[in-house]
Design an enzyme around this catalytic site. Structure first.
Site, PDB file in Angstrom:
ATOM      1  NE  ARG A  54     -16.679 -30.589 -24.020  1.00  0.00           N
ATOM      2  CZ  ARG A  54     -17.496 -31.367 -23.627  1.00  0.00           C
ATOM      3  NH1 ARG A  54     -17.328 -32.563 -23.287  1.00  0.00           N
ATOM      4  NH2 ARG A  54     -18.874 -30.967 -23.474  1.00  0.00           N
ATOM      5  CB  THR A  55     -14.272 -23.802 -22.031  1.00  0.00           C
ATOM      6  OG1 THR A  55     -14.764 -24.281 -23.331  1.00  0.00           O
ATOM      7  CG2 THR A  55     -13.456 -22.485 -22.381  1.00  0.00           C
ATOM      8  CE  LYS A  83     -25.992  -9.192  -3.109  1.00  0.00           C
ATOM      9  NZ  LYS A  83     -25.232  -8.806  -2.168  1.00  0.00           N
ATOM     10  NE  ARG A 104     -17.956 -20.616 -22.789  1.00  0.00           N
ATOM     11  CZ  ARG A 104     -17.993 -21.914 -23.220  1.00  0.00           C
ATOM     12  NH1 ARG A 104     -18.707 -22.700 -22.714  1.00  0.00           N
ATOM     13  NH2 ARG A 104     -17.106 -22.269 -23.849  1.00  0.00           N
ATOM     14  CG  HIS A 137     -15.164 -21.040 -28.082  1.00  0.00           C
ATOM     15  ND1 HIS A 137     -14.132 -20.781 -26.841  1.00  0.00           N
ATOM     16  CD2 HIS A 137     -15.687 -22.089 -27.424  1.00  0.00           C
ATOM     17  CE1 HIS A 137     -14.197 -21.870 -26.319  1.00  0.00           C
ATOM     18  NE2 HIS A 137     -15.156 -22.435 -26.515  1.00  0.00           N
TER      19      HIS A 137
HETATM   20  C1  NCD Z   1     -18.749 -25.110 -27.482  1.00  0.00           C
HETATM   21  C2  NCD Z   1     -19.060 -23.864 -26.985  1.00  0.00           C
HETATM   22  O1  NCD Z   1     -19.302 -23.639 -25.829  1.00  0.00           O
HETATM   23  O2  NCD Z   1     -19.201 -22.765 -27.930  1.00  0.00           O
HETATM   24  N1  NCD Z   1     -17.964 -26.110 -26.450  1.00  0.00           N
HETATM   25  C3  NCD Z   1     -16.876 -25.843 -26.048  1.00  0.00           C
HETATM   26  O3  NCD Z   1     -16.389 -24.900 -25.641  1.00  0.00           O
HETATM   27  N2  NCD Z   1     -16.244 -27.013 -25.892  1.00  0.00           N
HETATM   28  C4  NCD Z   1     -19.505 -25.679 -28.571  1.00  0.00           C
HETATM   29  C5  NCD Z   1     -20.942 -26.013 -28.185  1.00  0.00           C
HETATM   30  O4  NCD Z   1     -21.561 -25.525 -26.838  1.00  0.00           O
HETATM   31  O5  NCD Z   1     -21.658 -26.756 -28.777  1.00  0.00           O
END
Ligand code: NCD
Length: 319
Positions: A54-55, A83, A104, A137
């Site tokens: 989703r993100t 590398k 991320r 997050h």
């Molecule tokens: C969350 C995450 O990645 O922290 N998911 C997300 O971004 N929608 C929650 C999770 O992974 O449990």
């Protein structure tokens, strides 16, 4: 955009309004053309070194809605890190090619480090934290708060929020608490197995900001009381020795038989992915908001990016 602690209540209502506006403009072809013209001179790198559905997709599509062209680094396995390149050099390279980095990474402070590096360069570019290990997050918290705002028509005061699951390692949980701390009379009910209780730093934040909370290992007595049920999965990717296998989370699962006892205007949220904590038969209940929450993520992220590039006024003036 590194932490959910960056936002005031005013910032949040500004972003909620902008997100509503963008989704409305996007309903027509002319509107979509207008949106696509706004940042068509910009490029973004999506650096996702931890799994994401989703993100990643919502950021990528939010960029496309605003005309930003994107490129991906989706796994450290495909980057020159394998590398032996240092993370700093990898960041430096992305910085050379782009106008914004959405990232991320399992390393808690990497987004901060990138922001610091870029701010000290001759080309400062924005960095967006799309998940920093078990730590934060912030954009998830933004879309969660936006969802609450839509569900409760802007009235976010005096809500009782049950947060359920892995409260120790859930980054979405920490950011949510930081963000909702902005609203008067918010009360948290933290429901988790003993091993997964909120960590000390969150506890200190709650005390410092005089935010009320209760903790429990059982859901039954709170079913009638909560306005919001915010579920999370067990974050076992951070296990050291498969210790989650011995944790019993099932007694906190949302059972369909609880639904008749819950408030009529309660809402059920989950950042997703879910496992068994919410059974699919709950999806058709009108209080299940997690699929709407996921859609809200697209518009909230588009609003955030437009805000970062200071296009708020231009969008709000669109007729
Ligand atoms: C969350 C995450 O990645 O922290 N998911 C997300 O971004 N929608 C929650 C999770 O992974 O449990």
């Amino acid at each position: 955009m590194l932490s959910a602690q960056q936002f005031s209540q005013n910032d949040l209502f500004g972003l909620f309004e902008l997100a509503d506006r963008i989704r409305k403009i996007a309903r027509t072809e002319d509107g979509l053309d207008f949106l696509r013209s706004i940042l068509s001179h910009k490029r973004a790198v999506l650096y996702f070194a931890q799994p994401s559905t989703r993100t990643y997709l919502s950021f990528n599509n939010a960029c496309q809605i605003l005309g930003i062209q994107t490129s991906d680094m989706r796994s450290a396995g495909y980057s020159s890190e394998v590398k032996g390149e240092s993370l700093e050099d990898t960041l430096e390279t992305m910085h050379s090619y782009t106008d914004m980095i959405i990232m991320r990474h399992v390393e808690e402070n990497l987004a901060e480090k990138a922001a610091w590096m870029f701010n000290n360069s001759d080309k400062p570019i924005p960095v967006v934290n799309a998940g920093s290990g078990p730590h934060e997050h912030p954009t998830q918290a933004l879309l969660d708060a936006y969802t609450l705002c839509r569900a409760y028509k802007g009235r976010l005061k005096n809500k009782t929020i049950a947060v359920i699951g892995d409260l120790r390692r859930g980054r979405a949980v920490r950011s949510l608490i930081y963000l909702l701390g902005n609203f008067e009379g918010i009360k948290f009910l933290f429901l988790s197995p003993e091993e997964l209780k909120i960590p000390e730093d969150i506890r200190a934040f709650l005390y410092k900001n005089r935010i009320e909370f209760e903790e429990s290992e059982s859901l039954e007595k709170y079913v009638k009381r909560a306005d919001v049920f915010y579920y999370t999965r067990i974050q076992d990717e951070y296990d050291k020795q498969h210790e989650s296998k011995t944790i019993n989370y099932s007694r906190l699962y949302l059972k369909a038989e609880y639904l008749p006892q819950m408030k009529e205007n309660a809402i059920i949220l989950h950042p997703l992915p879910r496992r068994k904590e919410i059974p699919p038969e709950v999806d058709k209940d009108q209080r299940a908001w997690y699929w709407k929450q996921e859609v809200n993520g697209l518009w909230m992220r588009a609003a955030l990016i437009a805000h970062i590039f200071k296009e708020d006024g231009y969008i709000l003036n669109y007729k």
